[in-house]
Design a protein around this motif. Structure first.
Motif, PDB file in Angstrom:
ATOM      1  N   LYS A 145       0.839  -1.214   0.000  1.00  0.00           N
ATOM      2  CA  LYS A 145       0.000   0.000   0.000  1.00  0.00           C
ATOM      3  C   LYS A 145       0.873   1.262   0.000  1.00  0.00           C
ATOM      4  CE  LYS A 145      -4.220  -1.703   0.284  1.00  0.00           C
ATOM      5  NZ  LYS A 145      -5.148  -1.544  -0.808  1.00  0.00           N
ATOM      6  N   ASP A 146       1.953   1.247   0.796  1.00  0.00           N
ATOM      7  CA  ASP A 146       2.844   2.417   0.852  1.00  0.00           C
ATOM      8  C   ASP A 146       3.505   2.682  -0.501  1.00  0.00           C
ATOM      9  OD1 ASP A 146       2.261   2.868   3.501  1.00  0.00           O
ATOM     10  OD2 ASP A 146       4.000   1.744   4.253  1.00  0.00           O
ATOM     11  N   LYS A 147       3.968   1.625  -1.156  1.00  0.00           N
ATOM     12  CA  LYS A 147       4.607   1.786  -2.460  1.00  0.00           C
ATOM     13  C   LYS A 147       3.582   2.237  -3.505  1.00  0.00           C
ATOM     14  CE  LYS A 147       8.654  -1.171  -2.085  1.00  0.00           C
ATOM     15  NZ  LYS A 147       9.392  -2.301  -2.655  1.00  0.00           N
ATOM     16  N   GLN A 148       2.347   1.758  -3.369  1.00  0.00           N
ATOM     17  CA  GLN A 148       1.292   2.192  -4.290  1.00  0.00           C
ATOM     18  C   GLN A 148       1.062   3.702  -4.157  1.00  0.00           C
ATOM     19  OE1 GLN A 148      -2.341  -0.185  -4.154  1.00  0.00           O
ATOM     20  NE2 GLN A 148      -1.134  -2.001  -3.674  1.00  0.00           N
ATOM     21  N   LYS A 149       1.011   4.189  -2.915  1.00  0.00           N
ATOM     22  CA  LYS A 149       0.810   5.623  -2.682  1.00  0.00           C
ATOM     23  C   LYS A 149       1.969   6.424  -3.262  1.00  0.00           C
ATOM     24  CE  LYS A 149      -1.928   5.116   1.528  1.00  0.00           C
ATOM     25  NZ  LYS A 149      -1.937   5.253   2.982  1.00  0.00           N
ATOM     26  N   LEU A 150       3.195   5.934  -3.052  1.00  0.00           N
ATOM     27  CA  LEU A 150       4.377   6.606  -3.590  1.00  0.00           C
ATOM     28  C   LEU A 150       4.328   6.627  -5.119  1.00  0.00           C
ATOM     29  CD1 LEU A 150       7.139   7.947  -3.242  1.00  0.00           C
ATOM     30  CD2 LEU A 150       8.138   5.639  -3.105  1.00  0.00           C
ATOM     31  N   LEU A 151       3.962   5.518  -5.718  1.00  0.00           N
ATOM     32  CA  LEU A 151       3.862   5.423  -7.163  1.00  0.00           C
ATOM     33  C   LEU A 151       2.876   6.458  -7.700  1.00  0.00           C
ATOM     34  CD1 LEU A 151       3.686   2.456  -9.490  1.00  0.00           C
ATOM     35  CD2 LEU A 151       1.656   3.864  -9.359  1.00  0.00           C
ATOM     36  N   ILE A 152       1.715   6.557  -7.084  1.00  0.00           N
ATOM     37  CA  ILE A 152       0.684   7.514  -7.525  1.00  0.00           C
ATOM     38  C   ILE A 152       1.197   8.950  -7.379  1.00  0.00           C
ATOM     39  CG2 ILE A 152      -1.661   8.373  -7.086  1.00  0.00           C
ATOM     40  CD1 ILE A 152      -1.480   5.551  -8.419  1.00  0.00           C
ATOM     41  N   GLN A 153       1.864   9.207  -6.248  1.00  0.00           N
ATOM     42  CA  GLN A 153       2.400  10.556  -6.015  1.00  0.00           C
ATOM     43  C   GLN A 153       3.440  10.910  -7.081  1.00  0.00           C
ATOM     44  OE1 GLN A 153       4.058  11.086  -2.113  1.00  0.00           O
ATOM     45  NE2 GLN A 153       4.841  13.132  -2.574  1.00  0.00           N
ATOM     46  N   LYS A 163       8.951   5.524 -17.213  1.00  0.00           N
ATOM     47  CA  LYS A 163       9.974   4.477 -17.311  1.00  0.00           C
ATOM     48  C   LYS A 163      10.809   4.414 -16.031  1.00  0.00           C
ATOM     49  CE  LYS A 163      13.775   2.883 -20.213  1.00  0.00           C
ATOM     50  NZ  LYS A 163      14.581   3.138 -21.402  1.00  0.00           N
ATOM     51  N   GLN A 164      11.187   5.580 -15.510  1.00  0.00           N
ATOM     52  CA  GLN A 164      11.988   5.619 -14.278  1.00  0.00           C
ATOM     53  C   GLN A 164      11.172   5.114 -13.085  1.00  0.00           C
ATOM     54  OE1 GLN A 164      13.008   9.809 -14.641  1.00  0.00           O
ATOM     55  NE2 GLN A 164      15.184   9.286 -14.854  1.00  0.00           N
ATOM     56  N   ILE A 165       9.905   5.475 -13.028  1.00  0.00           N
ATOM     57  CA  ILE A 165       9.043   4.983 -11.931  1.00  0.00           C
ATOM     58  C   ILE A 165       8.973   3.465 -11.988  1.00  0.00           C
ATOM     59  CG2 ILE A 165       6.704   4.954 -10.962  1.00  0.00           C
ATOM     60  CD1 ILE A 165       6.345   7.812 -12.100  1.00  0.00           C
ATOM     61  N   CYS A 166       8.771   2.931 -13.196  1.00  0.00           N
ATOM     62  CA  CYS A 166       8.682   1.473 -13.361  1.00  0.00           C
ATOM     63  C   CYS A 166       9.968   0.781 -12.930  1.00  0.00           C
ATOM     64  CB  CYS A 166       8.351   1.120 -14.814  1.00  0.00           C
ATOM     65  SG  CYS A 166       6.691   1.587 -15.309  1.00  0.00           S
ATOM     66  N   GLN A 167      11.104   1.356 -13.304  1.00  0.00           N
ATOM     67  CA  GLN A 167      12.389   0.778 -12.907  1.00  0.00           C
ATOM     68  C   GLN A 167      12.561   0.839 -11.386  1.00  0.00           C
ATOM     69  OE1 GLN A 167      15.074   3.077 -15.356  1.00  0.00           O
ATOM     70  NE2 GLN A 167      15.032   1.569 -17.012  1.00  0.00           N
ATOM     71  N   MET A 168      12.195   1.967 -10.794  1.00  0.00           N
ATOM     72  CA  MET A 168      12.328   2.151  -9.357  1.00  0.00           C
ATOM     73  C   MET A 168      11.457   1.143  -8.591  1.00  0.00           C
ATOM     74  SD  MET A 168      11.371   5.525  -7.069  1.00  0.00           S
ATOM     75  CE  MET A 168      11.984   6.600  -8.329  1.00  0.00           C
ATOM     76  N   MET A 169      10.237   0.920  -9.080  1.00  0.00           N
ATOM     77  CA  MET A 169       9.287   0.036  -8.400  1.00  0.00           C
ATOM     78  C   MET A 169       9.412  -1.420  -8.850  1.00  0.00           C
ATOM     79  SD  MET A 169       7.526   1.858  -6.327  1.00  0.00           S
ATOM     80  CE  MET A 169       7.246   3.582  -5.985  1.00  0.00           C
ATOM     81  N   ASN A 170      10.227  -1.632  -9.894  1.00  0.00           N
ATOM     82  CA  ASN A 170      10.416  -2.970 -10.458  1.00  0.00           C
ATOM     83  C   ASN A 170       9.090  -3.552 -10.960  1.00  0.00           C
ATOM     84  OD1 ASN A 170      11.997  -5.091 -11.313  1.00  0.00           O
ATOM     85  ND2 ASN A 170      11.769  -6.213  -9.383  1.00  0.00           N
ATOM     86  N   ILE A 171       8.368  -2.734 -11.731  1.00  0.00           N
ATOM     87  CA  ILE A 171       7.096  -3.156 -12.318  1.00  0.00           C
ATOM     88  C   ILE A 171       7.085  -2.758 -13.793  1.00  0.00           C
ATOM     89  CG2 ILE A 171       5.756  -3.027 -10.166  1.00  0.00           C
ATOM     90  CD1 ILE A 171       4.705  -0.285 -11.133  1.00  0.00           C
ATOM     91  N   SER A 172       6.133  -3.313 -14.527  1.00  0.00           N
ATOM     92  CA  SER A 172       5.991  -2.968 -15.942  1.00  0.00           C
ATOM     93  C   SER A 172       5.080  -1.753 -16.099  1.00  0.00           C
ATOM     94  CB  SER A 172       5.383  -4.154 -16.701  1.00  0.00           C
ATOM     95  OG  SER A 172       4.051  -4.368 -16.256  1.00  0.00           O
ATOM     96  N   LYS A 173       5.092  -1.161 -17.294  1.00  0.00           N
ATOM     97  CA  LYS A 173       4.223  -0.020 -17.567  1.00  0.00           C
ATOM     98  C   LYS A 173       2.737  -0.392 -17.421  1.00  0.00           C
ATOM     99  CE  LYS A 173       7.201   2.759 -20.540  1.00  0.00           C
ATOM    100  NZ  LYS A 173       7.361   3.334 -21.885  1.00  0.00           N
ATOM    101  N   PRO A 174       2.302  -1.555 -17.959  1.00  0.00           N
ATOM    102  CA  PRO A 174       0.886  -1.899 -17.778  1.00  0.00           C
ATOM    103  C   PRO A 174       0.489  -2.011 -16.299  1.00  0.00           C
ATOM    104  CG  PRO A 174       1.837  -3.239 -19.521  1.00  0.00           C
ATOM    105  CD  PRO A 174       2.966  -2.479 -18.885  1.00  0.00           C
ATOM    106  N   THR A 175       1.401  -2.514 -15.465  1.00  0.00           N
ATOM    107  CA  THR A 175       1.109  -2.618 -14.033  1.00  0.00           C
ATOM    108  C   THR A 175       0.986  -1.224 -13.424  1.00  0.00           C
ATOM    109  OG1 THR A 175       2.273  -4.734 -13.897  1.00  0.00           O
ATOM    110  CG2 THR A 175       1.930  -3.554 -11.824  1.00  0.00           C
ATOM    111  N   LEU A 176       1.887  -0.325 -13.799  1.00  0.00           N
ATOM    112  CA  LEU A 176       1.809   1.052 -13.307  1.00  0.00           C
ATOM    113  C   LEU A 176       0.460   1.664 -13.678  1.00  0.00           C
ATOM    114  CD1 LEU A 176       4.344   3.857 -13.208  1.00  0.00           C
ATOM    115  CD2 LEU A 176       2.281   4.239 -14.525  1.00  0.00           C
ATOM    116  N   TYR A 177       0.084   1.535 -14.943  1.00  0.00           N
ATOM    117  CA  TYR A 177      -1.170   2.143 -15.395  1.00  0.00           C
ATOM    118  C   TYR A 177      -2.385   1.483 -14.742  1.00  0.00           C
ATOM    119  CZ  TYR A 177       1.503   4.871 -18.723  1.00  0.00           C
ATOM    120  OH  TYR A 177       2.387   5.750 -19.295  1.00  0.00           O
TER     121      TYR A 177
END
Length: 186
Positions: A145-153, A163-177
């Motif tokens: 939940k904390d990482k999700q909030k950070l990602l949204i912020q 791309k940098q957010i995805c690399q930082m969170m170790n997720i794909s673009k579709p997961t981010l979206y």
């Protein structure tokens, strides 16, 4: 001419068994797909269609390699019959160039679809039973939940790229979206 068609659903699966059987059956060409049978447009199958001519035979290791539903198999059978092309399935010993072979083909296709439907029903019943006991199925969330909030912020701030957010969170673009969409919807 006998043209073989082999298919596996994933790259991890092996085609050796199918190819060996098709070669033993006398196939002069073997065309391969690495794609789920539920996908209607399969490049290898399209190539097979282009190469088959009247008097040829399409040879498969098993019927489920050609189609996942009875409707799909019957469609293929009709197409091949219309073009004067035989269908041979090695495991089921089916050859549609005879009336008996056509009958057996339709029976096996119906039984295969029945088996898939039973598996689907059992799976759904098992999931429902698990849910009633409080267990939730599916893949665990990639982010806390904390990482999700950070990602949204970070996404809303637009201070760093997607791309940098995805690399930082170790997720794909579709997961981010998907996470962003869930925030917008709720």
């Amino acid at each position: 001419m006998k043209i073989g068609y082999a298919r596996v659903s994933t790259v991890d699966q092996n085609l050796h068994l199918q190819k060996d059987a098709l070669e033993s059956a006398g196939c002069e060409k073997i065309i391969v797909d690495t794609i789920s049978g539920s996908v209607l447009l399969r490049p290898g199958l399209e190539k097979v269609k282009e190469q088959l001519r009247e008097g040829d035979s399409l040879v498969v290791w098993r019927l489920d390699r050609l189609g996942r539903s009875l409707k799909d198999l019957i469609s293929w059978s009709g197409y091949l019959e219309e073009k004067g092309i035989g269908l041979v399935s090695l495991q089921e010993s089916i050859d549609t160039s005879s009336s008996t072979g056509k009958l057996v083909f339709h029976m096996f296709g119906a039984l295969a679809e029945f088996e898939r439907n039973l598996i689907r029903e059992r799976t759904m019943a098992g999931l429902q039973a698990a849910r009633s006991r409080g267990k939730m199925g599916g893949r665990p969330k990639a982010l806390t939940k904390d990482k999700q909030k950070l990602l949204i912020q970070l996404y809303k701030d637009q201070s760093i790229s997607v791309k940098q957010i995805c690399q930082m969170m170790n997720i794909s673009k579709p997961t981010l979206y998907k996470y962003v969409k869930n925030v917008i919807v709720s």
